[in-house]
Design a protein around this motif. Structure first.
Motif, PDB file in Angstrom:
ATOM      1  N   CYS A 197       0.885  -1.170   0.000  1.00  0.00           N
ATOM      2  CA  CYS A 197       0.000   0.000   0.000  1.00  0.00           C
ATOM      3  C   CYS A 197       0.917   1.212   0.000  1.00  0.00           C
ATOM      4  O   CYS A 197       1.626   1.459   0.977  1.00  0.00           O
ATOM      5  N   GLY A 198       0.905   1.941  -1.108  1.00  0.00           N
ATOM      6  CA  GLY A 198       1.876   3.001  -1.312  1.00  0.00           C
ATOM      7  C   GLY A 198       1.723   4.171  -0.363  1.00  0.00           C
ATOM      8  O   GLY A 198       0.667   4.382   0.247  1.00  0.00           O
ATOM      9  N   ALA A 199       2.786   4.939  -0.218  1.00  0.00           N
ATOM     10  CA  ALA A 199       2.790   6.103   0.666  1.00  0.00           C
ATOM     11  C   ALA A 199       1.698   7.084   0.253  1.00  0.00           C
ATOM     12  O   ALA A 199       1.579   7.447  -0.913  1.00  0.00           O
ATOM     13  N   HIS A 200       0.908   7.515   1.240  1.00  0.00           N
ATOM     14  CA  HIS A 200      -0.204   8.421   0.963  1.00  0.00           C
ATOM     15  C   HIS A 200      -0.663   9.074   2.255  1.00  0.00           C
ATOM     16  O   HIS A 200      -0.324   8.628   3.357  1.00  0.00           O
ATOM     17  N   THR A 201      -1.424  10.129   2.110  1.00  0.00           N
ATOM     18  CA  THR A 201      -2.188  10.678   3.227  1.00  0.00           C
ATOM     19  C   THR A 201      -3.646  10.334   2.988  1.00  0.00           C
ATOM     20  O   THR A 201      -4.078  10.145   1.847  1.00  0.00           O
ATOM     21  N   ASP A 202      -4.419  10.219   4.057  1.00  0.00           N
ATOM     22  CA  ASP A 202      -5.837   9.885   3.916  1.00  0.00           C
ATOM     23  C   ASP A 202      -6.636  11.109   3.485  1.00  0.00           C
ATOM     24  O   ASP A 202      -6.293  12.246   3.813  1.00  0.00           O
ATOM     25  N   TYR A 203      -7.737  10.865   2.774  1.00  0.00           N
ATOM     26  CA  TYR A 203      -8.493  11.951   2.163  1.00  0.00           C
ATOM     27  C   TYR A 203      -9.318  12.754   3.156  1.00  0.00           C
ATOM     28  O   TYR A 203      -9.539  13.948   2.971  1.00  0.00           O
ATOM     29  N   GLY A 204      -9.845  12.089   4.177  1.00  0.00           N
ATOM     30  CA  GLY A 204     -10.935  12.652   4.962  1.00  0.00           C
ATOM     31  C   GLY A 204     -10.517  13.449   6.185  1.00  0.00           C
ATOM     32  O   GLY A 204      -9.501  14.151   6.185  1.00  0.00           O
ATOM     33  N   ILE A 205     -11.313  13.321   7.242  1.00  0.00           N
ATOM     34  CA  ILE A 205     -11.106  14.086   8.469  1.00  0.00           C
ATOM     35  C   ILE A 205     -10.199  13.324   9.434  1.00  0.00           C
ATOM     36  O   ILE A 205      -9.163  13.810   9.869  1.00  0.00           O
ATOM     37  N   LEU A 206     -10.607  12.118   9.738  1.00  0.00           N
ATOM     38  CA  LEU A 206      -9.901  11.291  10.719  1.00  0.00           C
ATOM     39  C   LEU A 206     -10.122   9.834  10.337  1.00  0.00           C
ATOM     40  O   LEU A 206     -11.228   9.447   9.962  1.00  0.00           O
ATOM     41  N   THR A 207      -9.072   9.028  10.408  1.00  0.00           N
ATOM     42  CA  THR A 207      -9.189   7.593  10.162  1.00  0.00           C
ATOM     43  C   THR A 207      -9.075   6.850  11.483  1.00  0.00           C
ATOM     44  O   THR A 207      -8.188   7.144  12.289  1.00  0.00           O
ATOM     45  N   ILE A 208      -9.982   5.904  11.673  1.00  0.00           N
ATOM     46  CA  ILE A 208      -9.979   5.049  12.863  1.00  0.00           C
ATOM     47  C   ILE A 208      -9.714   3.632  12.371  1.00  0.00           C
ATOM     48  O   ILE A 208     -10.565   3.018  11.726  1.00  0.00           O
ATOM     49  N   LEU A 209      -8.547   3.116  12.657  1.00  0.00           N
ATOM     50  CA  LEU A 209      -8.086   1.862  12.044  1.00  0.00           C
ATOM     51  C   LEU A 209      -7.922   0.748  13.063  1.00  0.00           C
ATOM     52  O   LEU A 209      -7.262   0.923  14.090  1.00  0.00           O
ATOM     53  N   TYR A 210      -8.504  -0.404  12.722  1.00  0.00           N
ATOM     54  CA  TYR A 210      -8.124  -1.625  13.431  1.00  0.00           C
ATOM     55  C   TYR A 210      -7.157  -2.383  12.539  1.00  0.00           C
ATOM     56  O   TYR A 210      -7.458  -2.690  11.384  1.00  0.00           O
ATOM     57  N   GLN A 211      -5.971  -2.651  13.063  1.00  0.00           N
ATOM     58  CA  GLN A 211      -5.034  -3.523  12.344  1.00  0.00           C
ATOM     59  C   GLN A 211      -4.865  -4.806  13.153  1.00  0.00           C
ATOM     60  O   GLN A 211      -4.805  -4.785  14.379  1.00  0.00           O
TER      61      GLN A 211
END
Length: 314
Positions: A196-210
């Protein structure tokens, strides 16, 4: 709080103690101004819910490509359903992403005015219910719970920015928030490959479960890649582009990527994004004569459409 991706316990935000609320808000505000990445514990998302999502997701991704393609994202114009390998490319300079995904959003029935007008991103979810009975209820329920968690976190962020605590919540009526499940296959012969290439997320806030496999990395201020190790029961949080635009870069939308560890991996981000008509423009307290607004005003719809079309090479 010297860690680049600190762990913050937010359990006190559920208690009726304003001083404790402000203490959490100070911690979150600090890290949002520095790394833009942190982990939270003390939330109210049950682990059993996460396990159900993981189990159903593995069932889905184990289906044949022909079966998964029956709900392909290419069959609709609202970016919902299944995306096959190498379809989305987040790093525009290097086509290196290798993952498959399922996307869902806020469900609107076919007779909703925005659906009738064929507004971008608006419509009913496209679930594999025929292929996996019970999927729809589990995923729609989880989406609602994640929306409530987002409201809690936005209360914390509002307090950190010295705003009224419910400042952001009204903007998320029938929002464009997206829940995504990503499958990164184990590629034993290609360990440390960027999937998954280097990027910033588009939206407001990302809530991630890994899951417990690892592979997520964030780029620090010295341009070094830092591992974001899995923490049992925690969510990884990161600031997205629209929050950086809202705060005039006071809050950092930080580049991140995923490496292949050689093991099969499931990742579950919830991308929080407001109503499509919401105008994203610099907050008054985030600019002055010496630091004027850096970004032109844009609606959530316009911004997301631009970023999605780039990612899907449209």
């Amino acid at each position: 709080m010297k860690e680049y991706v600190p762990v913050i316990d937010i359990s006190d935000i559920y208690q009726n103690d304003k001083n404790k609320h402000l203490k959490i808000a100070e911690q979150v505000d600090y890290v949002c101004r520095n790394s833009g990445f942190f982990c939270i514990t003390g939330h109210h998302i049950p682990r059993d819910d996460i396990q159900k999502i993981k189990d159903l997701s593995r069932q889905f991704f184990n289906l044949s490509l022909k079966e998964k393609q029956t709900i392909s994202i290419l069959n609709n114009e609202i970016y919902r359903g299944y995306s096959s390998y190498e379809l989305e490319q987040l790093d525009q300079e290097n086509s290196i992403d290798y993952k498959e995904m399922f996307d869902m959003g806020y469900h609107l029935d076919s007779d909703h005015p925005e659906v009738q007008k064929k507004d971008p991103f608006r419509g009913p979810n496209i679930h594999p219910e025929i292929l996996i009975p019970g999927w729809t209820q589990v995923f729609e329920t989880h989406y609602k719970k994640m929306t409530e968690l987002a409201r809690v976190v936005f209360k914390i962020i509002a307090l950190g920015l010295k705003l009224e605590e419910h400042f952001f919540n009204a903007m998320f009526y029938e929002s464009l928030s997206t829940f995504r499940v990503i499958h990164y296959p184990g590629l034993p012969e290609q360990r440390n490959r960027v999937v998954c290439g280097a990027h910033t997320d588009y939206g407001i806030l990302t809530i991630l479960y890994q899951d417990n496999i690892g592979g997520l990395q964030v780029r620090n201020q010295e341009n070094q890649w830092i591992d974001v190790p899995p923490i049992e029961g925690a969510f990884v949080m990161n600031i997205g582009d629209m929050m950086a635009m809202w705060t005039n870069d006071h809050y950092k939308s930080t580049s991140h990527r995923v490496l292949n560890t050689g093991h099969d991996r499931i990742s579950m981000p919830f991308f929080t994004e407001p109503h499509p008509d919401q105008l994203i423009q610099c907050l008054p307290q985030c600019s002055d004569k010496q630091n004027p607004p850096k970004y032109p005003s844009v609606t959530c719809r316009e911004w997301l459409l631009k970023r999605f079309k780039a990612a899907y090479n449209e």
